[in-house]
Scaffold this active site. Structure first.
Site, PDB file in Angstrom:
ATOM      1  N   HIS A 173     -18.339 -30.311 -70.388  1.00  0.00           N
ATOM      2  CA  HIS A 173     -17.584 -31.137 -69.399  1.00  0.00           C
ATOM      3  C   HIS A 173     -17.951 -32.364 -69.175  1.00  0.00           C
ATOM      4  CE1 HIS A 173     -19.991 -29.543 -65.911  1.00  0.00           C
ATOM      5  NE2 HIS A 173     -19.513 -30.868 -65.614  1.00  0.00           N
ATOM      6  N   ASP A 203     -19.746 -24.132 -72.259  1.00  0.00           N
ATOM      7  CA  ASP A 203     -20.139 -25.420 -71.440  1.00  0.00           C
ATOM      8  C   ASP A 203     -21.129 -26.295 -71.982  1.00  0.00           C
ATOM      9  OD1 ASP A 203     -19.165 -27.340 -69.823  1.00  0.00           O
ATOM     10  OD2 ASP A 203     -20.018 -26.651 -67.949  1.00  0.00           O
ATOM     11  N   SER A 318     -24.398 -32.509 -63.367  1.00  0.00           N
ATOM     12  CA  SER A 318     -23.995 -31.794 -64.550  1.00  0.00           C
ATOM     13  C   SER A 318     -24.598 -32.151 -65.745  1.00  0.00           C
ATOM     14  CB  SER A 318     -22.668 -31.894 -64.801  1.00  0.00           C
ATOM     15  OG  SER A 318     -22.010 -31.344 -63.502  1.00  0.00           O
TER      16      SER A 318
END
Length: 377
Positions: A173, A203, A318
């Site tokens: 992402h 992911d 992230s």
């Protein structure tokens, strides 16, 4: 030693003893009695008469070791077997404890590589073992900041260098739908990167630096299956564009079913204001326990088993690293819960001690696929 010779019968008793010292030649007297009276395990007597007082002064033992001995035949010297047997026993004992000896030696010499479990490879300096400062010093050179640009805006995340050639693991992402990817190393230098492979179901994404510099420091990938609740951890990433931020905590839960969006449009909602002035929500939406957090995950989602940590994670972490106290990567940070009610401002979002990471064993199992383009190719 003199008493031992007398007990063994080397020196005759009574009149014979007198003749040995007062008339009869010393050599003849002792050669006559040696064959019958001397213990065959002892060396033969000296070939000359000892000087008076020599035994009292320790001369006799010296003569036995250094002077020529009689040529009379002797029985095999069984005593020689003693040291050989002892050496053999020592060798066997050394082989039996070899592993423990090696471990003790490396502990005493400060060897940074320890044995014990799959996660015990120690990349932290011996003098800083088990400290957050030691982990940060050892692993920070392997963590990068990633800036992804697309028509929808820009997103900032983190990544982990895994090869000296410039391969970097991050979240899908973070780079989803990007037309340009810039990577800033821990030394502040920036490079362009290209996507090698993506796996939206996990992911995960693999990118690679173009014209990668020499001297890159790849991270050590540990074993997430050996992680236990309560283990100390360190997180390194670029929350809000603040490169190289270090936080710490523990593993607070295992095998959390975390659901995230696989939509490119949803990925681009994670826009950061840190340095770019682009604003945005700065939050990655995810689901847990049937509830949605940080916004709508959309219709296209994927679920994976995650490590839960109370180490502070914020927008921009992230794709960064969750690290054990030996300096091994045990997870890739991917989601965090924010209590912000106003999703229009990233400044209102903040960590409340609920962060999630993709286990590193999932990453390792997916590497071959990612290097060949990934499951989304």
């Amino acid at each position: 030693m003199t008493e031992s010779f007398r007990r063994s019968g080397e020196y005759p008793q009574g009149d014979q003893q007198q003749s040995a010292y007062s008339g009869q030649p010393y050599e003849q007297s002792h050669q006559q009695q040696y064959a019958s009276s001397v213990n065959p395990e002892w060396p033969p007597p000296p070939a000359y008469q000892p000087t008076p007082g020599a035994a009292a002064q320790g001369g006799a033992p010296t003569a036995l070791l250094t002077e020529p001995v009689s040529s009379a035949p002797t029985a095999p010297r069984k005593r020689a077997k003693g040291p050989l047997a002892l050496l053999a026993a020592v060798a066997i004992a050394a082989a039996a404890v070899g592993g423990g000896t090696a471990y003790a030696f490396q502990e005493l010499t400060g060897n940074d590589t320890a044995a014990g479990s799959a996660t015990s490879t120690n990349v932290v300096a011996a003098s800083k073992k088990g400290t957050v400062a030691g982990v940060a010093e050892a692993v920070s050179p392997s963590i990068v900041e990633i800036s992804a640009t697309s028509n929808a805006g820009s997103a900032t995340g983190s990544g982990v260098v895994i090869t000296t050639g410039g391969e970097i693991i991050t979240n899908n992402h973070v780079i989803s739908g990007a037309s340009q990817i810039k990577v800033q190393l821990s030394n502040g230098k920036s490079y362009t990167a290209s996507v090698v492979g993506t796996d939206s179901k996990k992911d995960l994404a693999l990118i690679e630096l173009k014209d990668a510099p020499s001297g890159l420091t790849p991270a050590t990938l540990g074993d997430s299956d050996a992680v236990k609740v309560g283990d100390g951890v360190v997180a390194i990433g670029s929350p809000e564009g603040l490169t190289g931020t270090v936080t710490s905590g523990i593993v607070s839960a295992l095998d959390r079913d975390v659901t995230v969006s696989t939509d490119e449009s949803q990925g681009q909602q994670q826009q950061q204001g840190g340095g770019s002035g682009s604003g945005g929500s700065g939050q990655w939406p995810f689901e847990f326990g049937g509830q949605e957090f940080n916004g709508d995950t959309g219709s296209s989602t994927t679920t994976y088993k995650a490590l839960q940590t109370d180490a502070s994670l914020n927008p921009g972490n992230s794709g960064g690293a969750l690290i054990d106290m030996n300096g091994n990567i045990i997870g890739i940070n991917s989601a965090m819960y924010s209590a912000a009610t106003d999703s229009s401002s990233s400044s209102s979002a903040g960590s409340v001690g609920l962060g999630f990471a993709i286990p590193v064993n999932t990453v390792k199992a997916d590497l071959a696929s990612l290097r060949s383009g990934g499951s989304d190719s």
